[in-house]
Every structure is written in structure tokens, then in C-alpha cells.
Scaffold this motif. Structure first.
Motif, PDB file in Angstrom:
ATOM      1  N   HIS A  43      -5.596  -7.450  -3.192  1.00 16.53           N
ATOM      2  CA  HIS A  43      -6.663  -6.562  -3.662  1.00 16.53           C
ATOM      3  C   HIS A  43      -6.335  -6.090  -5.077  1.00 16.53           C
ATOM      4  O   HIS A  43      -5.256  -5.550  -5.327  1.00 16.53           O
ATOM      5  CB  HIS A  43      -6.798  -5.359  -2.735  1.00 16.53           C
ATOM      6  CG  HIS A  43      -7.644  -4.259  -3.306  1.00 16.53           C
ATOM      7  ND1 HIS A  43      -9.000  -4.382  -3.496  1.00 16.53           N
ATOM      8  CD2 HIS A  43      -7.298  -3.008  -3.743  1.00 16.53           C
ATOM      9  CE1 HIS A  43      -9.473  -3.254  -4.030  1.00 16.53           C
ATOM     10  NE2 HIS A  43      -8.466  -2.413  -4.183  1.00 16.53           N
ATOM     11  N   GLU A  44      -7.264  -6.316  -6.014  1.00 18.50           N
ATOM     12  CA  GLU A  44      -7.055  -5.867  -7.390  1.00 18.50           C
ATOM     13  C   GLU A  44      -7.452  -4.399  -7.504  1.00 18.50           C
ATOM     14  O   GLU A  44      -8.609  -4.055  -7.665  1.00 18.50           O
ATOM     15  CB  GLU A  44      -7.865  -6.718  -8.360  1.00 18.50           C
ATOM     16  CG  GLU A  44      -7.548  -6.433  -9.824  1.00 18.50           C
ATOM     17  CD  GLU A  44      -8.271  -7.365 -10.770  1.00 18.50           C
ATOM     18  OE1 GLU A  44      -7.603  -8.147 -11.455  1.00 18.50           O
ATOM     19  OE2 GLU A  44      -9.526  -7.320 -10.804  1.00 18.50           O
ATOM     20  N   GLU A  45      -6.456  -3.550  -7.414  1.00 18.85           N
ATOM     21  CA  GLU A  45      -6.669  -2.110  -7.520  1.00 18.85           C
ATOM     22  C   GLU A  45      -7.034  -1.717  -8.956  1.00 18.85           C
ATOM     23  O   GLU A  45      -7.857  -0.831  -9.165  1.00 18.85           O
ATOM     24  CB  GLU A  45      -5.398  -1.369  -7.086  1.00 18.85           C
ATOM     25  CG  GLU A  45      -5.465   0.144  -7.169  1.00 18.85           C
ATOM     26  CD  GLU A  45      -6.343   0.766  -6.104  1.00 18.85           C
ATOM     27  OE1 GLU A  45      -6.764   1.935  -6.299  1.00 18.85           O
ATOM     28  OE2 GLU A  45      -6.606   0.106  -5.073  1.00 18.85           O
ATOM     29  N   THR A  62      -4.215 -10.154   2.048  1.00 20.39           N
ATOM     30  CA  THR A  62      -5.063 -10.523   0.922  1.00 20.39           C
ATOM     31  C   THR A  62      -4.595  -9.741  -0.302  1.00 20.39           C
ATOM     32  O   THR A  62      -3.968  -8.686  -0.173  1.00 20.39           O
ATOM     33  CB  THR A  62      -6.539 -10.195   1.200  1.00 20.39           C
ATOM     34  OG1 THR A  62      -6.671  -8.779   1.417  1.00 20.39           O
ATOM     35  CG2 THR A  62      -7.040 -10.941   2.433  1.00 20.39           C
ATOM     36  N   LEU A  76      -1.956  -4.948  -8.311  1.00 14.76           N
ATOM     37  CA  LEU A  76      -2.442  -5.743  -7.186  1.00 14.76           C
ATOM     38  C   LEU A  76      -1.752  -5.262  -5.922  1.00 14.76           C
ATOM     39  O   LEU A  76      -0.548  -5.015  -5.923  1.00 14.76           O
ATOM     40  CB  LEU A  76      -2.141  -7.232  -7.394  1.00 14.76           C
ATOM     41  CG  LEU A  76      -2.814  -7.925  -8.582  1.00 14.76           C
ATOM     42  CD1 LEU A  76      -2.300  -9.356  -8.711  1.00 14.76           C
ATOM     43  CD2 LEU A  76      -4.319  -7.938  -8.399  1.00 14.76           C
ATOM     44  N   THR A 114      -2.514  -6.437   0.911  1.00 10.24           N
ATOM     45  CA  THR A 114      -3.015  -5.609   2.015  1.00 10.24           C
ATOM     46  C   THR A 114      -2.366  -6.006   3.336  1.00 10.24           C
ATOM     47  O   THR A 114      -1.687  -7.032   3.442  1.00 10.24           O
ATOM     48  CB  THR A 114      -4.536  -5.750   2.147  1.00 10.24           C
ATOM     49  OG1 THR A 114      -4.841  -7.080   2.617  1.00 10.24           O
ATOM     50  CG2 THR A 114      -5.228  -5.513   0.807  1.00 10.24           C
ATOM     51  N   GLU A 147       0.816  -1.221   0.000  1.00 12.85           N
ATOM     52  CA  GLU A 147       0.000   0.000   0.000  1.00 12.85           C
ATOM     53  C   GLU A 147       0.848   1.269   0.000  1.00 12.85           C
ATOM     54  O   GLU A 147       0.434   2.301  -0.537  1.00 12.85           O
ATOM     55  CB  GLU A 147      -0.940  -0.014   1.215  1.00 12.85           C
ATOM     56  CG  GLU A 147      -2.015  -1.094   1.121  1.00 12.85           C
ATOM     57  CD  GLU A 147      -2.798  -1.268   2.416  1.00 12.85           C
ATOM     58  OE1 GLU A 147      -2.373  -0.689   3.440  1.00 12.85           O
ATOM     59  OE2 GLU A 147      -3.804  -1.979   2.393  1.00 12.85           O
TER      60      GLU A 147
END
Length: 285
Positions: free
Chosen positions: A167-169, A165, A158, A161, A140
């Protein structure tokens, strides 16, 4: 004890083989002793899980990212029977971190919180010469900088997090305008480009060894670029160590070391030794 360096050394094929064949266990025992008050009373499987849990909070290194990709994408979204993962693939002076090949080739370039982004644009430019779908997998803390500085509309992003996990940004889109015959040809091993040329042309150059490679490339570059990519991917897909003979054993490998074993070319005896190590107490080593 430098814990970060010790962890980086631990999760490698060489290190794991040293452990299961009990050739060098010092680094492992030092880590276990630091994290666990009663390490000798626990199974090695329990201690590995403890170490990996520590990494998930305090030291998400490149291995942690790669292992997460293998577990969550190759094994979680795809089928190991129809998809192949490739690691550390040399491409035009760069090393591609992680590639999944099925009907397409999806690149995953890792930038952990421990990395900088100085070479990222150059790396992506190289990967797009061979593959049409590219993703950056990052922390992040890097997200804002990547979205600001990497102006590639098709690039997927991606984020790993804090809860570990993916997360597909931003979803990767197909980009084909930079495909390059030379880059794709260089990726292939000799027997792979020979397979392609024999299937496409029915013969190989009858020429001395000094000129053989160049003549093979001259033939390859006459193949339509999109068809050439498809043929390259078909060859790369065959680079898989998991098959019907070892799939059952691989499925029983704990998730913490799936990445190592996937790329280890383990035989039956190796899996037996691994199982023996995992269910042995540390004090018995």
C-alpha cells in the motif's frame, strides 16, 4: 528447532544452491518436516510454497520484503528489459536494501516488523546523496513512528499490509539538494567510473596507481551534479544478470524464489538443476 533462524538461513543463494546440487539439505528437511505431515510425498516446489506461505503469516523477514518488492514492483510495475534491481548497495557506511534503476533510481529501505528504526534517518541522509527518490517499506506497526519522527517531506512510504499487498501510504517526490559527487563516485566500480570519464573527457589520468583513484575523482567532480547522477545511473543499470539468454528460464522460476534467482547469475545448467530439484519429491533427495 528455532524456526525463525532456520527460515532466515533457507532463503539465500548459498542455501538454494546447496539444495539443487544436494550438498546440504538438513535445514530444509527439518523445516519441511515441521510444517508438513507428509513432506516426502510432495514435490520440493510444493514444499517451498508451503514454507513461503507460513512465512507470509508468521515470519515476514527481510527476504520476504525484498522478494515482494521484486515481484510487485520490478516485475509487476516495470519491465525487466528496461529496469534493473540492485540489492545491498554500500553507501557511505550504510547498506541500501533495494534499488530499482530505470530512468531514475528509486531507493527502497526496508524496516520489517522485526527491525527497529534507530538508524533510519542516518541511512536516508546517505541515500539522498546519490539518489533523488527514496522510499521506506515497512509494516503497519512502524507507520505511525516513521510519519512522526522522519521529517522528510519528499520521502515515500510503502506499507506491506497483513494481506501482503504493498500500500502506497505516501508517494516519493524528487529531492536533489543533497546530491554529492563523492558519494556517487564511491558507488561506482572502477570500470564504471572509467567508462564515464572516457565518454566525458576522452582520456583517463596517466598517473601512478597510488594517486589514480583520487585523480579520477577530481575529473568526476567537474561534471555537473545532475549529469553525474544520470551517468552513474546508466552504469548501475547495466548491473543485471537477466538477459535474452536466460530471460525465458527466469520467467519460469516460481515467485517464492524470484529474488534469489534474479541475483544468482544462473547459467543454463543451473536452471536445469533448479528445475530438476523443484519437480523432485523430497524423499528422493
Amino acid at each position: 528447532m528455532n524456526m525463525d533462524k532456520s527460515l532466515n538461513k533457507l532463503f539465500t543463494i548459498k542455501s538454494l544452491n546447496n539444495l539443487i546440487y544436494e550438498r546440504n539439505v538438513d535445514n530444509y528437511k527439518k523445516i519441511v518436516n515441521k510444517l508438513n505431515g507428509k513432506p516426502n510425498e510432495m514435490l520440493n516446489l510444493q514444499n517451498l510454497k508451503l514454507i513461503y506461505k507460513y512465512m507470509s503469516v508468521h515470519h515476514r523477514n527481510e527476504y520476504f520484503y525484498k522478494n515482494t518488492l521484486l515481484n510487485k514492483i520490478l516485475l509487476g510495475r516495470h519491465s525487466i528489459n528496461t529496469s534493473t534491481a540492485i540489492r545491498e548497495l554500500p553507501i557511505d557506511g550504510n547498506i541500501l536494501d533495494f534499488l530499482i534503476v530505470n530512468g531514475t533510481g528509486s531507493v527502497y529501505e526496508i524496516k520489517t516488523e522485526l527491525d527497529n528504526l534507530q538508524r533510519l534517518k542516518k541511512q536516508l541522509d546517505a541515500y539522498y546523496r546519490a539518489f533523488s527518490f527514496c522510499n521506506v517499506v515497512t509494516d503497519e506497526t512502524h507507520l505511525k513512528e516513521i510519519k512522526r519522527d522522519i521529517n522528510i517531506p519528499e520521502l515515500g512510504i510503502l506499507v506491506l499490509t497483513k494481506r501482503n499487498t504493498l500500500h502506497e501510504e505516501k508517494k516519493a517526490k524528487e529531492k536533489t539538494n543533497h546530491l554529492n559527487h563523492k558519494t556517487m563516485f564511491r558507488i561506482l566500480r572502477k570500470y564504471e567510473f572509467e567508462n564515464i570519464l572516457m565518454n566525458e573527457f576522452g582520456y583517463l589520468p596517466d598517473i601512478n596507481s597510488l594517486r589514480y583513484y583520487d585523480e579520477c575523482f577530481k575529473m568526476f567532480r567537474h561534471i555537473n551534479i545532475f549529469h553525474a547522477q544520470k551517468l552513474m545511473l546508466a552504469q548501475l543499470k547495466r548491473r543485471c544478470n537477466i538477459n535474452s539468454n536466460n530471460l525465458g528460464s527466469f520467467n519460469n522460476v516460481p515467485k517464492e524464489i524470484k529474488f534469489i534467482i534474479y541475483f544468482s547469475n544462473y547459467k543454463k545448467n543451473d536452471f536445469n538443476k533448479l528445475n530438476s530439484f523443484l519437480y523432485k519429491k523430497t524423499k528422493e533427495m
